[in-house]
Scaffold this motif. Sequence first.
Motif, short mmCIF file in Angstrom:
data_model
loop_
_atom_site.label_atom_id
_atom_site.label_comp_id
_atom_site.label_asym_id
_atom_site.label_seq_id
_atom_site.Cartn_x
_atom_site.Cartn_y
_atom_site.Cartn_z
N ASP A 1 0.85 -1.20 0.00
CA ASP A 1 0.00 0.00 0.00
C ASP A 1 0.88 1.24 0.00
O ASP A 1 1.98 1.24 0.58
CB ASP A 1 -0.85 0.03 1.29
CG ASP A 1 -1.90 -1.08 1.25
OD1 ASP A 1 -2.11 -1.64 0.14
OD2 ASP A 1 -2.46 -1.39 2.32
N ASN A 2 0.41 2.26 -0.61
CA ASN A 2 1.08 3.57 -0.68
C ASN A 2 2.32 3.59 -1.56
O ASN A 2 3.10 4.54 -1.52
CB ASN A 2 1.46 4.09 0.72
CG ASN A 2 0.25 4.16 1.62
OD1 ASN A 2 -0.83 4.55 1.15
ND2 ASN A 2 0.40 3.74 2.86
N PHE A 3 2.53 2.52 -2.33
CA PHE A 3 3.62 2.52 -3.30
C PHE A 3 3.04 2.69 -4.70
O PHE A 3 1.88 2.33 -4.94
CB PHE A 3 4.39 1.19 -3.25
CG PHE A 3 5.47 1.17 -2.20
CD1 PHE A 3 6.81 1.26 -2.56
CD2 PHE A 3 5.15 1.05 -0.85
CE1 PHE A 3 7.80 1.25 -1.60
CE2 PHE A 3 6.13 1.03 0.12
CZ PHE A 3 7.47 1.13 -0.25
N SER A 4 3.85 3.22 -5.63
CA SER A 4 3.42 3.29 -7.03
C SER A 4 4.46 2.61 -7.89
O SER A 4 5.64 2.54 -7.53
CB SER A 4 3.36 4.74 -7.53
OG SER A 4 2.92 5.58 -6.57
N VAL A 5 4.00 2.16 -9.06
CA VAL A 5 4.94 1.59 -10.04
C VAL A 5 5.48 2.76 -10.85
O VAL A 5 4.74 3.53 -11.45
CB VAL A 5 4.22 0.61 -10.98
CG1 VAL A 5 5.21 0.05 -12.00
CG2 VAL A 5 3.57 -0.49 -10.19
N ILE A 6 6.81 2.89 -10.88
CA ILE A 6 7.43 4.00 -11.61
C ILE A 6 7.90 3.53 -12.98
O ILE A 6 7.87 4.29 -13.95
CB ILE A 6 8.63 4.58 -10.80
CG1 ILE A 6 8.18 4.97 -9.39
CG2 ILE A 6 9.28 5.75 -11.52
CD1 ILE A 6 7.10 6.03 -9.35
N ILE B 1 9.80 0.92 -8.01
CA ILE B 1 8.61 1.28 -7.23
C ILE B 1 9.00 2.37 -6.23
O ILE B 1 10.18 2.52 -5.88
CB ILE B 1 8.01 0.06 -6.48
CG1 ILE B 1 9.04 -0.53 -5.49
CG2 ILE B 1 7.52 -1.00 -7.45
CD1 ILE B 1 8.42 -1.58 -4.54
N ALA B 2 7.99 3.14 -5.81
CA ALA B 2 8.31 4.23 -4.89
C ALA B 2 7.15 4.53 -3.96
O ALA B 2 5.99 4.46 -4.35
CB ALA B 2 8.65 5.48 -5.70
N ASN B 3 7.52 4.87 -2.74
CA ASN B 3 6.58 5.51 -1.81
C ASN B 3 7.21 6.87 -1.54
O ASN B 3 8.08 7.01 -0.68
CB ASN B 3 6.47 4.67 -0.53
CG ASN B 3 5.63 5.35 0.53
OD1 ASN B 3 5.46 6.57 0.51
ND2 ASN B 3 5.12 4.56 1.46
N GLU B 4 6.79 7.86 -2.36
CA GLU B 4 7.47 9.17 -2.32
C GLU B 4 7.32 9.83 -0.95
O GLU B 4 8.26 10.46 -0.47
CB GLU B 4 6.88 10.11 -3.38
CG GLU B 4 7.06 9.64 -4.80
CD GLU B 4 8.38 10.09 -5.43
OE1 GLU B 4 9.26 10.62 -4.71
OE2 GLU B 4 8.53 9.89 -6.65
N LYS B 5 6.13 9.66 -0.36
CA LYS B 5 5.86 10.36 0.90
C LYS B 5 6.87 9.92 1.98
O LYS B 5 7.46 10.73 2.68
CB LYS B 5 4.43 10.07 1.34
CG LYS B 5 4.02 10.83 2.56
CD LYS B 5 2.51 10.78 2.77
CE LYS B 5 2.16 11.22 4.18
NZ LYS B 5 2.05 10.08 5.08
#
Length: 516
Positions: A150-155, A166-170
């Motif tokens: 959760d809270n990750f995105s595929v970059i 993948i990243a959880n920028e926050k």
Amino acid sequence: MKNNNCIIIIDFNSQYTMLIFKMLRKLKVYCEIHNYSDISVNKILNINPNGIILSGSSHSVLNNGPLISNKIFNINIPILGICYGMQLIVKILGGDVENIYDCQEFGLSRILVKKYSKLTNNIYDRVDSKGYLFLDVWMSHSDVVTKIPDNFSVIASSDKCKNAIIANEKNRIYGLQFHPEVSHTKCGTNLIKRFAFNICNCIPNWNITNISTIINNNINNLVKNNDKVILGLSGGIDSLVTAIMINNVIGKRLICVFIDNGLLRLHEYELVIQLSKSFNLNIIFVDAKNKFLNALSNIYDAEEKRIVIGKIFIDIFLEQANNFSNVKWFAQGTIYSDVVESKNKIKSHHNVSGLPKNISLKLLEPIKKLFKDEVRELGLKMNIPYDILYRYPFPGPGLAIRIIGKVKDSLCKLLRLADKIFIEELKNSNFYYRIDQAFTVLLPIKSVGVVGDCRKYDLVLALRAINTSNFMTAKWVKIPYNLLHKISSRILNEISEISRVVYDISDKPPSTIEWE
Ligand code: XMP
């Protein structure tokens, strides 16, 4: 060494960890490697790094691979997971990792950037006609992330690997399925640079001026007013740089000891005396040739040789220390690769693992965090002559591990001469500085030769020359045949006890650099 501008690399026994380390140091970012088994969240908080990198690994998170406490995700320090490191992040934070045969990738792969991230923004190798951005990266994975937490995105994704970045920028947590530290990943340095400078806010301050200030301050803080320091000086660059650094801070309270163990290169005594004079070092000379050679007289095993030699060295240093009042410290020129190689337990380098546990002196190792090239840079700043700075490394146990089997003074004399000829010819032909280490080895066999009309049965000598950037892997050097011929002719003509010369064509791995 405290440096409040640091990245720590947590190593899960990856073959590439050292490459991440070198990349960061090249970017002038101070970094430290900690094995996953030696690091805790408290230790991390104590170091207070700007960022954490989780390395790759030959293990699998699906098969009891090494773990890390989930608390590292709650301490507000940016994290970059590489390959296994990324899969570990995913597993701990509730995503899925699976082993899917069709998703395995080994070698170059092209990944498509799908979304903005602070880590990758404006970093790419190609743009296609539709304006899509691609990176050419080096993959080496059997397992694959199939569901991100959760809270990750595929970059970014490759054809086979949907979750390549993948990243959880926050929370500043990033994962790369590929290896940015490997030279085949063209944008690798830029990604690491972006992580270090833009995400971790590191400052590129790991330069020689800062390094020497930090080392000076450390010595100053540790060695109190009347304390004396004893140090073993060899002809090598590491102990010389260590001695000069300590000498700059405490002057004559540093006592350098040079021990002739009978296992040294030719004219080493003269060289060390000359160096200690030019750098104004306080030096004591100990002739312990007989002590060492007698102790070795019945030893065949290389590890045993190392242990015996290391022990006599320490005994002599302690004996010398007893001749002075207030000697509190025993200084050594240990450098980073000594520590790493010793951890691998391939060979016992006595300056790391050979010290008795109950030694009464405290250990001072001011350049322990430095790499050889950083030590050389420091040496250059101290005006150590170039030919000393770039001298080939010489192992602590010296010729004892280059005479395979039983060590004798007569064999040392021959080997010294053969080695001198080899090095002389490499220098004469301008090949010396194209090689990172070269030496000769005496084998415990005899071979037939002929002189005049007589048959002779004499010693076999091997030549070894390697190229390496870190001494952990090495390639044998393709010295031209005519030069090899000149070297072998000189050795065979000038040393009558040698009847045959052979050239070692083994890379490390699987061979090591030394023969023992
Ligand atoms: P190997 O043989 O392990 O060598 O591939 C890697 C580097 O380390 C040096 N070496 C030693 N240095 N004590 C040392 O101080 C030792 O016992 C020792 N064994 C190897 C070797 O010369 C090479 O540069």
